[in-house]
Design a protein around this motif. Structure first.
Motif, short mmCIF file in Angstrom:
data_model
loop_
_atom_site.label_atom_id
_atom_site.label_comp_id
_atom_site.label_asym_id
_atom_site.label_seq_id
_atom_site.Cartn_x
_atom_site.Cartn_y
_atom_site.Cartn_z
N TYR A 97 -7.63 2.07 2.38
CA TYR A 97 -6.53 1.75 3.31
C TYR A 97 -7.07 1.13 4.58
O TYR A 97 -6.56 0.12 5.07
CB TYR A 97 -5.76 3.05 3.59
N SER A 99 5.52 18.84 0.10
CA SER A 99 4.77 19.88 -0.64
C SER A 99 4.03 20.79 0.34
O SER A 99 3.96 22.02 0.15
CB SER A 99 3.78 19.24 -1.60
N TRP A 136 -9.60 11.77 -1.48
CA TRP A 136 -8.95 11.27 -0.27
C TRP A 136 -9.81 10.30 0.53
O TRP A 136 -9.28 9.28 1.03
CB TRP A 136 -8.47 12.43 0.61
N TRP A 185 -2.94 16.32 -4.04
CA TRP A 185 -2.43 16.99 -2.84
C TRP A 185 -1.16 17.75 -3.17
O TRP A 185 -1.02 18.93 -2.87
CB TRP A 185 -2.16 15.94 -1.76
N VAL A 186 -0.21 17.07 -3.80
CA VAL A 186 1.08 17.69 -4.12
C VAL A 186 0.86 18.88 -5.07
O VAL A 186 1.42 19.96 -4.88
CB VAL A 186 2.03 16.65 -4.75
N ALA A 206 -4.75 6.21 -4.02
CA ALA A 206 -3.69 6.92 -3.29
C ALA A 206 -2.87 7.78 -4.24
O ALA A 206 -2.49 8.91 -3.91
CB ALA A 206 -2.80 5.93 -2.56
N LEU A 208 4.19 14.15 0.27
CA LEU A 208 3.02 14.95 0.66
C LEU A 208 3.43 16.04 1.63
O LEU A 208 3.07 17.22 1.48
CB LEU A 208 1.95 14.06 1.29
N GLY A 238 -2.89 11.62 -3.70
CA GLY A 238 -1.58 12.17 -3.40
C GLY A 238 -1.12 13.16 -4.46
O GLY A 238 -0.55 14.21 -4.16
N PHE A 263 6.06 8.20 0.11
CA PHE A 263 4.77 8.82 -0.25
C PHE A 263 4.46 9.96 0.70
O PHE A 263 4.13 11.08 0.27
CB PHE A 263 3.68 7.75 -0.20
N ALA A 281 -6.61 0.36 -4.24
CA ALA A 281 -6.22 1.27 -3.16
C ALA A 281 -5.06 2.16 -3.60
O ALA A 281 -5.05 3.37 -3.36
CB ALA A 281 -5.82 0.45 -1.94
N ASN A 282 -4.10 1.57 -4.27
CA ASN A 282 -2.94 2.36 -4.67
C ASN A 282 -3.30 3.37 -5.75
O ASN A 282 -2.72 4.46 -5.80
CB ASN A 282 -1.83 1.44 -5.15
N LEU A 291 0.85 -1.19 0.00
CA LEU A 291 0.00 0.00 0.00
C LEU A 291 0.88 1.24 0.00
O LEU A 291 1.81 1.36 0.79
CB LEU A 291 -0.88 0.03 1.25
N LEU A 292 0.55 2.17 -0.88
CA LEU A 292 1.32 3.41 -0.96
C LEU A 292 1.22 4.20 0.33
O LEU A 292 2.18 4.87 0.73
CB LEU A 292 0.81 4.27 -2.11
#
Lengths: 607, 256
Positions: free
Chosen positions: B187, A473, B180, B142-143, B135, A470, B139, A466, B131-132, A459-460
């Protein structure tokens, strides 16, 4: 130390200065088919070195082999070494050929020999039939010139190529035949078949014994025996050259005569020993053309030839338990063995469970061909009149020089329910809804598994990297925000200046909105004046209260606003002010126009 | 120099043994690779010959070697379906769907053998990506959001750029808020919950961990349960989407 270095340098220079390289041939003039020896000799004085000249460009003469030799001698106490390399060459066509200089490199310095010219004249083809005089035929050769003259034109190998300018992927048949007009040749026969680089070859015929048949050409009767036949398929464009087939035989000596030249014209009384006779051929030169790009269909299979395609199934009636074989037959001329498999598309009614192919080759005088059968084993997915869709197959036909797309006819197979196969799943769901999918027999087939994926993907959200990305940033944003706040604290004028236009525009938009609610022109004029003064005050970090016309003019002068624009702006502000105090005569539309004009001036001059 | 003969007397046979073993060991092909390919071939051939039990057996062995290979799980599920094992087929196809949610074959077969497994649009969206994948999307947004926000604060000279950035930042913020939760729920479900699927027909949920307890309701094959407790041997306590709870025998379910 320095002395040793100097001595070494001097020695090297001395050595370098005494290197000489010369080149020559033993016969500067030969006829087509003759051989000659090219020698390159390097003379030097350093016994510690081993020097060999590089092979030069022989300029169209065929190289048959190389040999090297060294010789050491002394002259007045100086040791000299002669390193010689010899190449045996054959002249395969007439003309003047220049052999480029041989080079040798010693201690990084290159030395060159002289170039050598060789004149190759046409063979005297007195005995050759007129029909063959234009062909590149090399006569048989022995080591005796007198014998060579006698057998000239009477004993030779003839090479024919079905096509000198094939396309990539097109097959060319190269044939070698022995032509003999009364020369008594005997075994042992030794042949040399050279490997061909840059092409796919297929041997069509290779004689195990010589079986001549009489053939008359221009009144001369030859005993002609086919020796070797090969199909060549070039796999890239350009010039393809390869050495041809050659044969050696023996000319017997006669017991009745000591004359070695009298031994071979139909004389059965041959004795021990014999004279070796060589029958070479010229190298084969093919000019391979690339396949044209214009008009190339999307699904081009890469197959080159003149073919037709046919489709059939082995049964028209079947059950769901049966397998159906779809047979696609490709027939015609070309490199049939290399033909790629057709792709089956849109097979919604069948699953493909197996595939096979077989080739039946055929040889023609101008090429190869035959039949290639592609078999696909299909299993019906469900019952009904199932369709095998047409199969497309794109080829390039070298005879027409064009691409062709062949398409088979669609086929139908009537499939009924089979006896075996359990009803594994209730076709009616328990809640009474209908099963639209049609039951187990509509299940899709297996997926192919070539390599197993044994690793589980982590899982990331569990990976540190990961979160580093986040949070990184986020940190960058926080830093930028902090920096911005700090700059604002240090330079509050900047904050006023940066937000001035936004505030001015907001107030202007408010003016336009409020007009609908019936605000009086005096109020609107007052707001416009206030907004303009506020903008100028923010822009120059001053208080808007008490900002006079004179001050406004001076401020705009400092930023080089043209005089007429300053006057116009100030007049507009005064108009708004006068409207506030002397409302008679003004209209709402005027205020909008003033507002737009003020905004234009401020944007163009100050923003 | 005198050699220590005792030492070399010991070392020489050891060295010889090593030198002999290594070449022999290297000449043996890796056993695992050959048997896996044979097993794959055997499984397919058995399926084509309609010997589904043999095919299932071979695919199960492959699944033990590669429990996270979606194709093996799909093939196993399909073989179960042809063999009449509906519940096991649904289980394996659900496992395959978890690993490769957009595979059309898996979705088609699952729809065929478990048409009751309907999904709300939200469930469909949730299950459409792994799931990945969620993510990565969350993610990435988000970035991008925070980098653009940093740029927003840095662009103090060009205010027009700031006004252009603002709607983009709003859009990114909204997308982040949407993606998210999916990523976090995936997760949470994978790390902190234990899900299973009913594979046996006529499965009954009891009020307690015993057949002497009251039969509460029936569970259809393919029903996904959330396992809450496994303390009683042979029984599990579960809850599922309808909000119902109960106890079911362990051998009637399989882990997802």
């Amino acid at each position: 130390m320095m002395m040793a270095g100097l001595i070494l340098l001097a020695g090297t220079i001395a050595t370098a200065q005494s290197i000489k390289i010369t080149a020559q041939v033993d016969r500067p003039q030969v006829t087509v088919g003759d051989t000659l020896i090219y020698s390159a000799v390097v003379e030097y004085g350093n016994r510690q070195m081993r020097v060999r000249p590089d092979a030069p460009d022989f300029g169209g003469l065929q190289s048959l082999g190389r040999s090297d030799a060294d010789q050491v001698y002394q002259v007045n106490g100086d040791v000299r070494i002669l390193s010689s390399s010899q190449w045996q060459l054959r002249a395969v066509r007439e003309g003047t050929f220049t052999i480029s200089p041989s080079t040798v490199t010693v201690n990084g310095q290159a030395y060159e020999s002289n170039p050598v010219e060789v004149l190759v004249t046409r063979q005297a083809s007195v005995n050759l039939p007129g029909e063959l005089k234009g062909e590149p035929i090399l006569f048989a050769r022995t080591k005796y010139d007198e014998i060579n003259k006698k057998i000239e034109g009477r004993l030779f190998l003839r090479m024919t190529a079905s096509n000198q300018n094939p396309y990539v992927g097109e097959s060319v048949v190269i044939s070698y035949q022995l032509f003999n007009n009364g020369v008594n040749i005997q075994p042992p026969f030794n042949e040399q078949v050279n490997q061909i680089q840059g092409a796919i070859t297929e041997e069509i015929f290779h004689a195990t014994q010589i079986n001549p048949k009489p053939q008359t050409i221009d009144g001369q009767t030859y005993q002609v025996a086919p020796l070797y036949q090969i199909a060549v398929i070039a796999n890239k464009p350009g010039e393809l050259t390869f050495d041809g087939y050659s044969l050696t035989a023996t000319l017997p000596r006669s017991r009745r005569s000591n004359d070695p030249f009298d031994s071979f014209f139909n004389d059965p009384f041959f004795g021990p020993g014999g004279i070796q006779v060589e029958m070479p051929t010229v190298p084969v030169r093919l000019n391979v053309r690339p396949l044209p790009t214009a008009g190339r269909p999307l699904g081009f299979t890469g197959t080159v030839g003149d073919f037709s395609l046919n489709a059939e199934v082995d049964r028209k009636l079947a059950t769901t338990d049966d397998y159906i074989t779809l047979k696609l037959t490709l027939v015609g001329r070309g490199a049939i063995a290399l033909a790629n498999s057709p792709q089956l598309r849109d097979m919604q009614d069948f699953d493909k469970v197996g595939e096979d192919n077989k080739v039946e080759k055929q040889v023609f005088t101008d090429g190869i061909g035959g039949r290639k059968i592609f078999e696909y084993v299909l299993r019906p997915r469900h019952i009904g009149k199932l369709k095998v869709p047409p199969v497309s197959y794109a080829i390039f036909n070298p005879h027409t020089g064009k691409y062709e797309v062949m398409e088979t006819q669609p086929l139908t197979v009537d499939v009924t329910a089979g006896a075996s196969g359990p009803m594994a799943i209730d076709e009616q769901p328990s809640d009474g809804s209908t099963n639209q999918a049609g039951g187990i027999r509509n299940l899709r087939y297996l997926q192919s598994v070539d390599r197993l994926h044994t690793r589980r993907s982590e899982l990331l959200l569990n990976q540190a990297l990961f979160w580093i990305l986040l949070l990184g940033s986020l940190g960058l944003m926080a830093f930028a925000c902090w920096r911005d706040r700090r700059l604002s604290r240090l330079d509050p004028a900047r904050v006023r200046r940066d937000g001035a236009w936004r505030r001015f525009e907001k107030q202007r938009q408010g003016l336009n909105c409020r007009s609908a609610s019936g605000q009086s022109p005096e109020e609107r004029a007052a707001r416009l004046e206030a907004a303009t003064r506020d903008y100028i005050a923010d822009r120059f970090n001053l208080s808007a209260d008490g900002l006079t016309r004179r001050q406004i003019e001076d401020l705009l002068n400092t930023v080089a606003v043209p005089r007429e624009r300053i006057d116009r702006l100030c007049n507009l502000i005064d108009l708004c002010s006068s409207l506030r105090y002397a409302p008679a005569g003004a209209a709402g539309g005027d205020i909008k126009a003033w507002s737009d004009e003020i905004a234009t001036i401020l944007k163009e001059e100050l923003q | 120099m005198m050699l220590k003969s005792g030492f070399f007397r010991l070392m020489i046979p050891v060295l010889l043994a090593v030198l002999l073993v290594i070449p022999v060991a290297h000449t043996q092909p890796p056993e695992g690779d050959i048997s896996l390919q044979d097993l794959i071939q055997k499984a397919k051939q058995a399926f084509d010959n309609r010997d589904y039990d043999a095919s299932i057996d071979a695919y199960q062995k492959l699944a033990m070697q590669a429990p996270h290979d979606a194709r093996v799980l799909y093939n196993l599920g399909t073989a179960h379906a042809w063999a009449g094992h509906r519940g096991l087929a649904i289980w394996r196809l659900l496992q395959a769907r978890q690993l490769d949610p957009r595979n059309p074959d898996t979705r088609a077969n699952l729809k065929l053998i478990a048409p009751d497994l309907t999904q709300s649009p939200l469930d469909w969206l949730y299950n459409h990506f792994t799931a990945n994948e969620w993510a990565i999307v969350a993610g990435g947004l988000w970035v991008l959001f925070f980098l653009l926000t940093a740029l927003y604060f840095v662009l103090n000279g060009g205010r027009s750029w700031r006004s252009r950035l603002r709607p983009l930042l709003w859009a990114l913020a909204v997308l982040m808020l949407v993606t998210w939760p999916f990523a976090l729920v995936h997760y949470y479900v994978r790390e902190f919950t234990w899900r299973a699927v009913v594979v046996a027909d006529n499965t009954v949920a009891y009020t307690g961990p015993s057949e002497n307890q009251i039969e509460n309701f029936k569970l259809k094959p393919g029903t996904i349960l959330r396992i809450e407790d496994t303390q009683t041997p042979g029984w599990v306590k579960f809850s599922y989407a309808g909000g119902r709870k109960g106890f079911v025998q362990r051998d009637r379910i399989r882990n997802l």
